[in-house]
Scaffold this motif. Structure first.
Motif, PDB file in Angstrom:
ATOM      1  N   LEU A   1      35.907  45.442  29.487  1.00 38.24           N
ATOM      2  CA  LEU A   1      35.961  45.522  30.839  1.00 38.24           C
ATOM      3  C   LEU A   1      36.536  46.805  31.174  1.00 38.24           C
ATOM      4  O   LEU A   1      37.544  47.182  30.718  1.00 38.24           O
ATOM      5  CB  LEU A   1      36.690  44.322  31.630  1.00 38.24           C
ATOM      6  CG  LEU A   1      36.154  42.859  31.213  1.00 38.24           C
ATOM      7  CD1 LEU A   1      36.947  41.961  31.757  1.00 38.24           C
ATOM      8  CD2 LEU A   1      34.643  42.773  31.947  1.00 38.24           C
ATOM      9  N   PRO A   2      35.990  47.366  32.375  1.00 39.13           N
ATOM     10  CA  PRO A   2      36.578  48.885  32.678  1.00 39.13           C
ATOM     11  C   PRO A   2      37.530  48.583  33.495  1.00 39.13           C
ATOM     12  O   PRO A   2      38.008  47.645  34.028  1.00 39.13           O
ATOM     13  CB  PRO A   2      35.427  49.502  33.522  1.00 39.13           C
ATOM     14  CG  PRO A   2      34.557  48.168  34.143  1.00 39.13           C
ATOM     15  CD  PRO A   2      34.618  47.096  33.044  1.00 39.13           C
ATOM     16  N   GLY A   3      38.338  49.572  33.920  1.00 43.31           N
ATOM     17  CA  GLY A   3      39.479  49.619  34.826  1.00 43.31           C
ATOM     18  C   GLY A   3      40.499  49.229  34.494  1.00 43.31           C
ATOM     19  O   GLY A   3      41.346  48.029  34.856  1.00 43.31           O
ATOM     20  N   PHE A   4      41.218  49.396  33.127  1.00 43.88           N
ATOM     21  CA  PHE A   4      42.501  48.819  32.493  1.00 43.88           C
ATOM     22  C   PHE A   4      43.716  48.806  33.622  1.00 43.88           C
ATOM     23  O   PHE A   4      44.277  47.910  33.680  1.00 43.88           O
ATOM     24  CB  PHE A   4      42.764  49.358  31.041  1.00 43.88           C
ATOM     25  CG  PHE A   4      43.970  49.136  30.653  1.00 43.88           C
ATOM     26  CD1 PHE A   4      44.332  47.665  29.898  1.00 43.88           C
ATOM     27  CD2 PHE A   4      45.257  49.623  30.715  1.00 43.88           C
ATOM     28  CE1 PHE A   4      45.303  47.130  29.590  1.00 43.88           C
ATOM     29  CE2 PHE A   4      46.193  49.151  30.018  1.00 43.88           C
ATOM     30  CZ  PHE A   4      46.248  48.204  29.565  1.00 43.88           C
ATOM     31  N   GLY A   5      43.955  49.932  33.930  1.00 44.74           N
ATOM     32  CA  GLY A   5      45.124  50.215  34.920  1.00 44.74           C
ATOM     33  C   GLY A   5      45.058  49.512  36.070  1.00 44.74           C
ATOM     34  O   GLY A   5      46.112  48.775  36.437  1.00 44.74           O
ATOM     35  N   LEU A   6      43.906  49.248  36.759  1.00 48.94           N
ATOM     36  CA  LEU A   6      43.742  48.428  38.116  1.00 48.94           C
ATOM     37  C   LEU A   6      43.834  47.092  37.705  1.00 48.94           C
ATOM     38  O   LEU A   6      44.450  46.195  38.342  1.00 48.94           O
ATOM     39  CB  LEU A   6      42.390  48.772  38.619  1.00 48.94           C
ATOM     40  CG  LEU A   6      41.870  48.031  40.121  1.00 48.94           C
ATOM     41  CD1 LEU A   6      43.139  48.453  40.864  1.00 48.94           C
ATOM     42  CD2 LEU A   6      40.370  48.180  40.193  1.00 48.94           C
ATOM     43  N   SER A   7      43.090  46.373  36.596  1.00 45.17           N
ATOM     44  CA  SER A   7      43.213  44.881  36.254  1.00 45.17           C
ATOM     45  C   SER A   7      44.771  44.621  35.751  1.00 45.17           C
ATOM     46  O   SER A   7      45.008  43.652  36.125  1.00 45.17           O
ATOM     47  CB  SER A   7      42.199  44.760  34.978  1.00 45.17           C
ATOM     48  OG  SER A   7      42.601  45.438  33.899  1.00 45.17           O
ATOM     49  N   LEU A   8      45.291  45.662  35.039  1.00 45.29           N
ATOM     50  CA  LEU A   8      46.590  45.279  34.692  1.00 45.29           C
ATOM     51  C   LEU A   8      47.517  45.174  35.993  1.00 45.29           C
ATOM     52  O   LEU A   8      48.404  44.460  36.130  1.00 45.29           O
ATOM     53  CB  LEU A   8      47.279  46.344  33.724  1.00 45.29           C
ATOM     54  CG  LEU A   8      48.713  46.461  33.394  1.00 45.29           C
ATOM     55  CD1 LEU A   8      49.017  45.047  32.574  1.00 45.29           C
ATOM     56  CD2 LEU A   8      48.985  47.553  32.680  1.00 45.29           C
ATOM     57  N   GLY A   9      47.279  46.122  37.014  1.00 46.51           N
ATOM     58  CA  GLY A   9      48.260  45.902  38.105  1.00 46.51           C
ATOM     59  C   GLY A   9      48.003  44.715  38.957  1.00 46.51           C
ATOM     60  O   GLY A   9      48.903  44.093  39.566  1.00 46.51           O
ATOM     61  N   PHE A  10      46.671  44.193  39.135  1.00 54.91           N
ATOM     62  CA  PHE A  10      46.303  43.161  39.541  1.00 54.91           C
ATOM     63  C   PHE A  10      47.016  41.810  38.889  1.00 54.91           C
ATOM     64  O   PHE A  10      47.547  40.957  39.515  1.00 54.91           O
ATOM     65  CB  PHE A  10      44.905  42.795  39.805  1.00 54.91           C
ATOM     66  CG  PHE A  10      44.398  43.423  41.066  1.00 54.91           C
ATOM     67  CD1 PHE A  10      44.709  43.226  42.281  1.00 54.91           C
ATOM     68  CD2 PHE A  10      43.582  44.709  40.906  1.00 54.91           C
ATOM     69  CE1 PHE A  10      44.213  43.595  43.748  1.00 54.91           C
ATOM     70  CE2 PHE A  10      42.842  45.428  42.306  1.00 54.91           C
ATOM     71  CZ  PHE A  10      43.303  44.894  43.388  1.00 54.91           C
ATOM     72  N   GLY A  11      46.670  41.876  37.859  1.00 53.63           N
ATOM     73  CA  GLY A  11      47.271  40.828  36.904  1.00 53.63           C
ATOM     74  C   GLY A  11      48.972  40.756  36.972  1.00 53.63           C
ATOM     75  O   GLY A  11      49.468  39.763  37.201  1.00 53.63           O
TER      76      GLY A  11
END
Length: 293
Positions: free
Chosen positions: A27-37
């Motif tokens: 899944l793309p956007g590791f930083g964004l998904s980590l932030g939302f998670g």
């Protein structure tokens, strides 16, 4: 000059070589998904738990210590954690047997039995408590026979343990069942053909493969039992110092508008639960390393 020296890795490729974990993400956007998670986990888990601890420190330290160490609180700890441990241990043994029967055998009504295992998930805890009380009360379907030999189940620690065992069984069965289904019967047959007894086959082949899932099921069952309230209050009798669980004591504090005292007891439960679950996770990690998983 060779062609390989002319082709230099792109910056992104070089970054991926430095950080190979990026290549594993689909899944793309590791930083964004980590932030939302992290934000979601903070709002749902971390911040409420931190607020619980902060709330408990609104009272003076001497009063806080008295709330969490008085005789009534200590008695509730012993019953809550002791009955939860016994119930989770029973589920560890009998849950494995139930999962084994459901996976390895075919019999009439198997689907019905498989569905009944999940009933404690769907059944309201108050309904479960009423049903267990009706069965194990001194005049109940089962309790009346134990009353003849002067054994009381309902309104004792035995009834509390039965209720906590009832609500925790599906956690062990459902964590062990898929792992057991993935074990190939041919491996057991090969071990038997090499002269291994049934106990040796279970000890050296089946049990090591099931150990991580057994520990997971035990942890889930134990954690569920610690926080159980609805199914226990009916069968326990709620007698202070004898059959009063800690969640009920916390509810008593809340009814008395002693929010800081309830938060203090909740913080103790949180601390003990975290330590025990951490130990179980360490055992799981050790088991995975030992079995090469």
């Amino acid at each position: 000059m060779s062609a390989s020296t002319l082709i230099e890795p792109l910056p992104q490729q070089a970054s991926q070589k430095k950080q190979p974990w990026l290549q594993k993400s689909v899944l793309p956007g590791f930083g964004l998904s980590l932030g939302f998670g992290t934000l979601y986990a903070s709002l749902i888990v971390f911040i409420p738990l931190a607020a619980l601890v902060v709330k408990s420190f609104e009272m003076p330290l001497d009063q806080l210590w008295d709330v969490i160490t008085n005789r009534r609180a200590l008695a509730s700890y012993r019953l809550t954690f002791g009955a939860s441990l016994i119930g989770a241990t029973l589920n560890l043994f009998f849950g494995l047997i139930v999962a084994w029967v459901l996976v390895r055998y075919t019999f009439p009504g198997k689907r019905i039995v498989d569905a009944i295992v999940d009933l404690p998930f769907a059944l309201p805890t108050a309904v479960a408590g009423i049903a267990l009380t009706a069965i194990y009360a001194p005049n109940g379907l089962v309790g009346q026979y134990f009353a003849l030999i002067d054994i009381k189940i309902a309104y004792t620690w035995i009834g509390v343990t039965i209720a906590l065992t009832f609500i925790g069984l599906p956690f062990v069965v459902r964590t062990v069942q898929p792992v057991l289904a993935d074990l190939e019967a041919e491996v057991e047959e090969a071990a038997a053909s090499l002269g291994a007894s049934r106990w040796q086959t279970f000890k050296r082949i089946i049990f090591p493969a099931l150990l991580p899932s057994l520990l997971t099921g035990f942890a889930l069952s134990f954690a569920r039992a610690i926080g159980e309230y609805g199914s226990v209050v009916f069968i326990s009798g709620n007698m202070p110092y004898r059959t009063e669980i800690t969640p009920l004591l916390i509810m008593t504090k809340l009814e008395q508008f002693d929010y800081a005292g309830a938060a203090a007891l909740g913080s103790v439960m949180l601390l003990f639960s975290f330590i025990l679950l951490l130990l179980i996770n360490l055992l799981q990690h050790w088991s995975h390393k030992r079995t090469g998983g």
